[in-house]
Write a protein that holds these residues in place. Structure first.
Motif, PDB file in Angstrom:
ATOM      1  N   LEU A   9     -27.704   5.712  59.792  1.00 56.58           N
ATOM      2  CA  LEU A   9     -26.397   5.693  59.131  1.00 56.58           C
ATOM      3  C   LEU A   9     -26.453   5.229  57.687  1.00 56.58           C
ATOM      4  O   LEU A   9     -25.538   5.513  56.915  1.00 56.58           O
ATOM      5  N   THR A  10     -27.484   4.494  57.321  1.00 59.61           N
ATOM      6  CA  THR A  10     -27.670   4.116  55.907  1.00 59.61           C
ATOM      7  C   THR A  10     -29.163   3.935  55.636  1.00 59.61           C
ATOM      8  O   THR A  10     -29.934   3.600  56.552  1.00 59.61           O
ATOM      9  N   GLN A 149     -24.291   1.041  52.375  1.00 63.35           N
ATOM     10  CA  GLN A 149     -23.266   0.961  53.413  1.00 63.35           C
ATOM     11  C   GLN A 149     -23.004   2.340  54.022  1.00 63.35           C
ATOM     12  O   GLN A 149     -23.197   3.377  53.385  1.00 63.35           O
ATOM     13  N   PHE A 150     -22.569   2.300  55.256  1.00 62.00           N
ATOM     14  CA  PHE A 150     -22.098   3.468  55.986  1.00 62.00           C
ATOM     15  C   PHE A 150     -21.033   4.212  55.185  1.00 62.00           C
ATOM     16  O   PHE A 150     -20.165   3.585  54.599  1.00 62.00           O
ATOM     17  N   ASN A 151     -21.079   5.552  55.166  1.00 60.28           N
ATOM     18  CA  ASN A 151     -19.907   6.271  54.676  1.00 60.28           C
ATOM     19  C   ASN A 151     -19.515   7.413  55.600  1.00 60.28           C
ATOM     20  O   ASN A 151     -20.311   7.904  56.404  1.00 60.28           O
ATOM     21  N   LEU A 152     -18.261   7.802  55.483  1.00 61.16           N
ATOM     22  CA  LEU A 152     -17.722   8.795  56.419  1.00 61.16           C
ATOM     23  C   LEU A 152     -18.283  10.186  56.196  1.00 61.16           C
ATOM     24  O   LEU A 152     -18.608  10.887  57.157  1.00 61.16           O
ATOM     25  N   GLU A 153     -18.369  10.620  54.924  1.00 66.21           N
ATOM     26  CA  GLU A 153     -18.659  12.035  54.684  1.00 66.21           C
ATOM     27  C   GLU A 153     -20.087  12.396  55.104  1.00 66.21           C
ATOM     28  O   GLU A 153     -20.329  13.478  55.657  1.00 66.21           O
ATOM     29  N   LEU A 182     -17.000  11.790  65.552  1.00 67.85           N
ATOM     30  CA  LEU A 182     -16.232  11.732  64.303  1.00 67.85           C
ATOM     31  C   LEU A 182     -16.112  13.127  63.690  1.00 67.85           C
ATOM     32  O   LEU A 182     -15.049  13.515  63.187  1.00 67.85           O
ATOM     33  N   SER A 184     -16.003  15.858  65.363  1.00 62.13           N
ATOM     34  CA  SER A 184     -15.025  16.613  66.165  1.00 62.13           C
ATOM     35  C   SER A 184     -13.599  16.284  65.739  1.00 62.13           C
ATOM     36  O   SER A 184     -12.703  17.126  65.801  1.00 62.13           O
ATOM     37  N   MET A 185     -13.373  15.040  65.280  1.00 59.44           N
ATOM     38  CA  MET A 185     -12.043  14.667  64.776  1.00 59.44           C
ATOM     39  C   MET A 185     -11.795  15.249  63.394  1.00 59.44           C
ATOM     40  O   MET A 185     -10.646  15.493  63.018  1.00 59.44           O
ATOM     41  N   TYR A 193      -9.890  14.461  56.324  1.00 60.92           N
ATOM     42  CA  TYR A 193     -10.639  13.384  56.955  1.00 60.92           C
ATOM     43  C   TYR A 193     -11.416  12.569  55.923  1.00 60.92           C
ATOM     44  O   TYR A 193     -11.392  11.331  55.945  1.00 60.92           O
ATOM     45  N   LYS A 196      -9.870   9.720  54.079  1.00 57.23           N
ATOM     46  CA  LYS A 196      -9.758   8.370  54.640  1.00 57.23           C
ATOM     47  C   LYS A 196     -10.863   7.448  54.127  1.00 57.23           C
ATOM     48  O   LYS A 196     -10.847   6.246  54.380  1.00 57.23           O
ATOM     49  N   SER A 197     -11.835   8.028  53.423  1.00 57.01           N
ATOM     50  CA  SER A 197     -13.011   7.271  53.005  1.00 57.01           C
ATOM     51  C   SER A 197     -12.777   6.480  51.729  1.00 57.01           C
ATOM     52  O   SER A 197     -12.166   6.978  50.775  1.00 57.01           O
ATOM     53  N   ALA A 198     -13.274   5.271  51.708  1.00 56.45           N
ATOM     54  CA  ALA A 198     -13.193   4.454  50.502  1.00 56.45           C
ATOM     55  C   ALA A 198     -13.913   5.134  49.344  1.00 56.45           C
ATOM     56  O   ALA A 198     -13.464   5.115  48.200  1.00 56.45           O
ATOM     57  N   HIS A 199     -15.040   5.788  49.646  1.00 54.57           N
ATOM     58  CA  HIS A 199     -15.812   6.469  48.613  1.00 54.57           C
ATOM     59  C   HIS A 199     -14.992   7.598  47.997  1.00 54.57           C
ATOM     60  O   HIS A 199     -15.006   7.810  46.792  1.00 54.57           O
TER      61      HIS A 199
ATOM     62  N   LEU B   9     -21.985  -2.745  61.015  1.00 54.74           N
ATOM     63  CA  LEU B   9     -22.344  -2.007  62.233  1.00 54.74           C
ATOM     64  C   LEU B   9     -23.582  -2.530  62.931  1.00 54.74           C
ATOM     65  O   LEU B   9     -23.780  -2.267  64.118  1.00 54.74           O
ATOM     66  N   LEU B  16     -25.249  -7.190  53.083  1.00 52.70           N
ATOM     67  CA  LEU B  16     -24.382  -6.406  52.193  1.00 52.70           C
ATOM     68  C   LEU B  16     -22.999  -7.038  52.026  1.00 52.70           C
ATOM     69  O   LEU B  16     -22.211  -6.598  51.190  1.00 52.70           O
ATOM     70  N   PHE B 172      -9.933  -1.644  53.622  1.00 55.04           N
ATOM     71  CA  PHE B 172     -10.740  -1.240  54.769  1.00 55.04           C
ATOM     72  C   PHE B 172     -11.991  -0.545  54.258  1.00 55.04           C
ATOM     73  O   PHE B 172     -11.968   0.118  53.228  1.00 55.04           O
ATOM     74  N   ASP B 174     -15.345   2.185  55.149  1.00 55.40           N
ATOM     75  CA  ASP B 174     -15.530   3.401  55.944  1.00 55.40           C
ATOM     76  C   ASP B 174     -15.956   3.086  57.372  1.00 55.40           C
ATOM     77  O   ASP B 174     -15.588   3.808  58.308  1.00 55.40           O
ATOM     78  N   VAL B 177     -12.868   2.457  59.338  1.00 57.26           N
ATOM     79  CA  VAL B 177     -12.151   3.705  59.616  1.00 57.26           C
ATOM     80  C   VAL B 177     -12.815   4.440  60.783  1.00 57.26           C
ATOM     81  O   VAL B 177     -12.149   4.886  61.731  1.00 57.26           O
ATOM     82  N   LEU B 182     -13.189   6.024  66.550  1.00 57.92           N
ATOM     83  CA  LEU B 182     -13.960   6.077  67.805  1.00 57.92           C
ATOM     84  C   LEU B 182     -13.201   5.339  68.909  1.00 57.92           C
ATOM     85  O   LEU B 182     -13.163   5.803  70.064  1.00 57.92           O
ATOM     86  N   MET B 185     -10.593   7.490  70.411  1.00 56.02           N
ATOM     87  CA  MET B 185     -11.138   8.469  71.370  1.00 56.02           C
ATOM     88  C   MET B 185     -11.496   7.802  72.691  1.00 56.02           C
ATOM     89  O   MET B 185     -11.485   8.442  73.744  1.00 56.02           O
TER      90      MET B 185
END
Lengths: 238, 238
Positions: A9-10, A149-153, A182, A184-185, A193, A196-199, B9, B16, B172, B174, B177, B182, B185
């Protein structure tokens, strides 16, 4: 043969994975790997990822295009940054581009010890998956994230790949399960979608909405950039 | 006042986050933090988390109960491990338990520099959220994960907390979010969702299905364990 597909994830977690025998797919959707895919698809001879803006200068007298970005903005004095619109055929065909980015290049460098390192984006999703299906190695999807850090995209793209490859693989990690869910959503409206990401909020502040929309297009490219030495070039024979 | 809620996570990413001024909620749903909440709720005087099985031995002559587990199994010669069924009132009321676990204790130790460290599980979800709402600090939800990797069950619990606290917070990340999505779901059938987890497959191999079901119960406890020095004790005045 049992095959494993995992999602890192990162880049900060890369040491948890044994990648020497695996194919690593580097993912930095907004915008480095999207621009790399688009540039190679448009005939760039090579794209050379470097870790620091200063490293670009080592290539200044070779006639290469220099692309440098920090915190989402083009560095003064460079040809361009990470916008995919800078990687059109008229600008990059036959050229070599030296690229530095905040997160994508770091992930690429960390992945170098893998059996093979390729570049993923929504632009070449299907071509990438079709090729991965024909290989006999495990796959690690490496999300570049944002400053470790994790990101959504990046995660939803990883989920799209897991979703496409699931029937051919036997081993999945929890990160892959989450990424697929994620995706699938997100899949019916990727732009909403990613909103919704901070980035993406940082990106919107940079007024690059058109870049974001461009990077979320599906399957407009056939190229799969692959790391050869220091260069990203088009994977042959696909 | 603007308040931030973030989700870390895995413990490998803790550096971080600036946690010195924050409340950190440590989460290890299967099964350490569930058992800690249940034990404190059942009147345990204190639960002392230690990092290594060998560290338990330092407490052997003080009349404490010794709980040690590695890779999901009770270590030979110890009173019990992580099963919540070992933390009933008849076993732990008025007692001090020294606990070592694979992942939860590690996360606890990494969180020690926070302003306050509390323990979360589905068992005390509502009590925890009610208390967090009344505080004026930022919140970091720290998932213990599995050997520094992301896991589903800790993440969906973090998502449940984000979901409950969202109206009171302004910032918040990512990961939060994603965790909330999750959870959305998973929430109608937590057991089925956790069944998608690689960790739960390891758990099932240990024949602890009843433990898993127990840990996924909502709001059967009011206690919020808080770290004081080396001890987890009941938070007063809630």
């Amino acid at each position: 043969m049992p095959r494993k597909i995992e999602v890192c994830l990162t880049p900060a977690l890369i040491d948890l994975y044994a990648i020497e025998e695996s194919i690593v797919v580097v993912i930095d959707i907004l915008r480095a790997t999207s621009s790399i895919v688009y540039g190679i698809d448009n005939g760039a001879e090579a794209i050379i990822p470097v870790a620091q803006v200063e490293d670009c200068l080592n290539y200044a007298d070779r006639g290469y295009l220099l692309a440098a970005e920090r915190n989402g903005e083009v560095v003064e004095g460079y040809n361009f940054g990470n916008s995919p619109f800078s990687y059109t055929a008229d600008k990059v065909a036959g050229k070599t581009v030296v690229l530095t980015t905040t997160n994508g290049t770091k992930a690429l460098h960390l992945a170098r010890k893998a059996s093979q390192v390729v570049i993923g984006s929504f632009l070449n999703l299907q071509a990438l998956c079709n090729w991965l299906k024909t290989q006999d190695k495990d796959v690690l999807l490496l999300c570049a994230g944002w400053k470790d850090q994790f990101n959504l995209e990046d995660t939803i793209f990883a989920g799209a790949v897991v979703h496409e490859l699931r029937p051919l693989f036997t081993d999945f990690d929890d990160a892959g399960v989450a990424a697929e869910d994620l995706y699938s959503m997100a899949k019916d409206n990727l732009r909403a979608y990613v909103g919704k990401s901070a980035h993406s909020h940082r990106m919107m502040a940079l007024n690059i909405e058109e870049d974001i929309k461009f990077c979320l297009q599906l399957n407009i490219c056939e190229a799969i950039p692959v790391l050869e030495g220091d260069n990203l070039v088009a994977l042959k024979g696909i």
